[in-house]
Each structure stands twice: as C-alpha cells, then as structure tokens.
Write a protein that holds these residues in place. Structure first.
Motif, PDB file in Angstrom:
ATOM      1  N   ALA A 144     -31.582   8.001  23.214  1.00  0.00           N
ATOM      2  CA  ALA A 144     -32.122   6.664  23.465  1.00  0.00           C
ATOM      3  C   ALA A 144     -33.581   6.584  23.045  1.00  0.00           C
ATOM      4  O   ALA A 144     -34.018   5.593  22.440  1.00  0.00           O
ATOM      5  CB  ALA A 144     -31.977   6.311  24.944  1.00  0.00           C
ATOM      6  N   VAL A 152     -33.819   6.763  19.025  1.00  0.00           N
ATOM      7  CA  VAL A 152     -33.346   5.535  18.386  1.00  0.00           C
ATOM      8  C   VAL A 152     -34.337   4.392  18.615  1.00  0.00           C
ATOM      9  O   VAL A 152     -34.694   3.656  17.682  1.00  0.00           O
ATOM     10  CB  VAL A 152     -31.947   5.162  18.926  1.00  0.00           C
ATOM     11  CG1 VAL A 152     -31.553   3.762  18.473  1.00  0.00           C
ATOM     12  CG2 VAL A 152     -30.907   6.172  18.449  1.00  0.00           C
ATOM     13  N   SER A 153     -34.799   4.227  19.852  1.00  0.00           N
ATOM     14  CA  SER A 153     -35.721   3.133  20.165  1.00  0.00           C
ATOM     15  C   SER A 153     -37.085   3.330  19.504  1.00  0.00           C
ATOM     16  O   SER A 153     -37.683   2.385  18.996  1.00  0.00           O
ATOM     17  CB  SER A 153     -35.889   3.007  21.685  1.00  0.00           C
ATOM     18  OG  SER A 153     -34.664   2.727  22.312  1.00  0.00           O
ATOM     19  N   ASP A 175     -28.981   3.978  24.652  1.00  0.00           N
ATOM     20  CA  ASP A 175     -30.238   3.262  24.471  1.00  0.00           C
ATOM     21  C   ASP A 175     -30.872   3.047  25.841  1.00  0.00           C
ATOM     22  O   ASP A 175     -30.191   3.103  26.877  1.00  0.00           O
ATOM     23  CB  ASP A 175     -30.028   1.931  23.752  1.00  0.00           C
ATOM     24  CG  ASP A 175     -29.183   0.967  24.562  1.00  0.00           C
ATOM     25  OD1 ASP A 175     -29.761   0.202  25.344  1.00  0.00           O
ATOM     26  OD2 ASP A 175     -27.939   0.990  24.409  1.00  0.00           O
ATOM     27  N   SER A 200     -23.839  -2.768  18.338  1.00  0.00           N
ATOM     28  CA  SER A 200     -24.459  -1.446  18.236  1.00  0.00           C
ATOM     29  C   SER A 200     -24.185  -0.807  16.882  1.00  0.00           C
ATOM     30  O   SER A 200     -24.986  -0.002  16.392  1.00  0.00           O
ATOM     31  CB  SER A 200     -23.956  -0.528  19.370  1.00  0.00           C
ATOM     32  OG  SER A 200     -22.566  -0.283  19.277  1.00  0.00           O
TER      33      SER A 200
END
Length: 316
Positions: free
Chosen positions: A104, A107-108, A182, A283
């Motif tokens: 998470a 990716v963020s 996420d 997603s």
C-alpha cells in the motif's frame, strides 16, 4: 473483543479481488503477463535510449526517464504478485499484514510521485518556452537533481506517515475487495470503519496528502501550460507550434493519470458494500492504463526519442 486483542490477532489480510477473475484466470494471467512484458521492455528501452544518447541528456528527457522509472517500479509492486495469485488458482489470497501495508505504501507513494514529476515537467517546459535565456541556469543539473529528490521524497514522507498510522489501527475485518492493498482500504477494515478513533484524523491527513501531492501538481500544470499557451499565442506560428508539440505528450499523460486516479478515488468513496466487480475494475485501470500508456506516449509522441528508438532498432 477489545481493539488491542483484535490488533494482536490480525496478522494477515485476505484479498478477494482475484475471485472476480478466477473463472477465466488463465486468460487474465496471459493478458497481464503480456502487458507486463511490454511494460518492462518498452520502459527499459526508452530509459536506455535516454541514458545512452548525449543529445537527450537534457532536463525534459531526464524527467521522462524518471516518469518511466517510476512507472516501472509501480508495476513491479503489483504485476508479479497479481500474476502469482492468478497462477495459484486461489479465489481468496492471504497476505501478511506487513506485506500488505508495504505494498500500500509503495503503490500510493509512487502514484503521488507521478503527479509531482508531471508538475516538474510542466515547470521545465515553462522555463524553456517562457524564460529561454535563463533556462540553463534555472534548470541546471543541481536544480534538476533537487527537483527529482523533491518529487520522490516528499510523497514518500507524506504517504509513509499515512501508512504508519493505517498499520497501527486495530482491525475488526480482514477482507479487501481488491487485487492489491492500498492505504484507504486498510482504514475501512479498522474497528468502526471510518468512524473509529484514529481513523478520522488519518482520513483528514490522507486528504491533505492527496491535495499536496496530486491536486496541487495538477493545478500547477494547468497554470503553467495556460501561461505557455498565452506566450505561444503571441509568438510566430512556427515557433508556437513547435513549442506546443513538446507539451502534448505531458498533457496526454496528465489526463491519463488524472482520469484513472479520479475514477479510482470516486469508486472507493462511493462504494457501499456491494459491486465488488467495480472495485476490481477500478483497481485494474488505475495501474494498467498508466503503466502501458506511458512508454507509448513518450516513445511515439516525443520526436527526439522516437528518432533514437528507430536508429537503435534499425527501423526506417
């Protein structure tokens, strides 16, 4: 069950998104595998061309390479795990909580860096077109290095704070209707959901992070390109046309990122316990579309890069 005991008990999370693809999992597996190979080959090829050609050692192309490297790392955080999950045949994939939090965060953070890099590109275009006599000084190697560090370190620090807070929340649920983890979805699993103690401050902090690393860069890009349009309107048609052509790829990528991120954020905020397929679709779009389109846009729409690619591949 107290929150402390639930926190201690939850050591893994379950991703249910793969169940939406399980009926045709091998079709999806080969599609995603082909897309990932394309992303790897095309990104590495364009980055190699930029790194190997001295004529491309300019701020604009260095920033293009940074965007593609960022996209490459983002794909590596999702594609391999997704392919392994599809190949396993499992409908519900169990992921250790620390691994989920790490994914998470990555990716963020990289997603936010994408918007920051696009803002840096717009700054470079503004300086080159509107301040050409000072371009060499304003976008010096030292200034470019500092700009790149800001684009990666600021999102990493801000998202890191949100990820740490999300990791400390007590969880009363363990199922995510997602293909990957996420930060926002982790908050929804907390005891009490968004109303849980500690969840509301985290949501506010997340909105501030999004405003700083996504909304502000988009507004900055719009303002700088608006200024570029004004300057080009006053210039000769030949010069303005050439200048605007260099901006088109960056605008295409900005639209790409903004639309996919907007759809993803809207879907997550509006989903009400149902429509798991919509969550899985959003997603998928948010990481497939940018990673596949970026090398196409920069490889085909930036004339200098396309010329060097043709020379490398011996294409007439």
């Amino acid at each position: 069950m107290t929150w402390n005991s639930s926190l201690a008990a939850v050591t893994s999370l379950t991703l249910d998104g793969v169940a939406q693809l399980s009926e045709h999992r091998w079709i999806f597996f080969f599609v995603f595998f082909a897309l990932y190979v394309f992303v790897l080959v095309s990104d590495v090829l364009v980055i190699y061309v930029i790194a190997s050609q001295r004529s491309l050692h300019r701020p604009m192309f260095v920033l293009v390479a940074a965007v593609l490297l960022n996209s490459l790392c983002g794909g590596a955080a999702v594609y391999p795990r997704l392919l392994a999950d599809l190949a396993s045949g499992l409908r519900h994939v169990t992921v250790p909580r620390p691994v989920c939090v790490t994914q998470a965060y990555v990716v963020s953070s990289l997603g936010s860096s994408s918007f920051m890099l696009l803002a840096a590109m717009s700054l470079d275009r503004y300086v080159s077109i509107c301040r050409p006599l000072r371009a060499a000084a304003l976008m010096s190697p030292a200034a470019l290095a500092a700009l790149l560090l800001l684009c990666f370190l600021l999102p990493a620090a801000l998202v890191g704070g949100a990820a740490l807070q999300a990791a400390s929340l007590p969880l009363c649920r363990t199922r995510l209707r997602r293909l990957y983890c996420d930060v926002y979805s982790l908050v929804t699993l907390s005891c009490g959901g968004g109303a849980a103690p500690g969840a509301l401050p985290l949501q506010v902090y997340g909105l501030l992070c999004s405003a700083a690393t996504m909304l502000a860069p988009v507004l900055f890009v719009l303002v700088t390109y608006g200024r570029i349009l004004v300057i080009c309107a006053r210039d000769s048609r030949t010069n303005s046309s050439k200048a605007l052509r260099t901006c088109v790829p960056h605008l295409l990528v900005l639209v790409n990122y903004s639309v996919t991120a907007g759809v993803e954020l809207l879907q997550r905020r509006l989903q009400a316990g149902g429509a798991p397929a919509a969550s899985v679709l959003s997603s998928l779009l948010v990481f497939i579309v940018p990673t596949v389109c970026n090398p196409l846009v920069y490889g085909l729409k930036v004339e200098q890069i396309l010329t060097e690619l043709k020379r490398l591949l011996r294409v007439s």
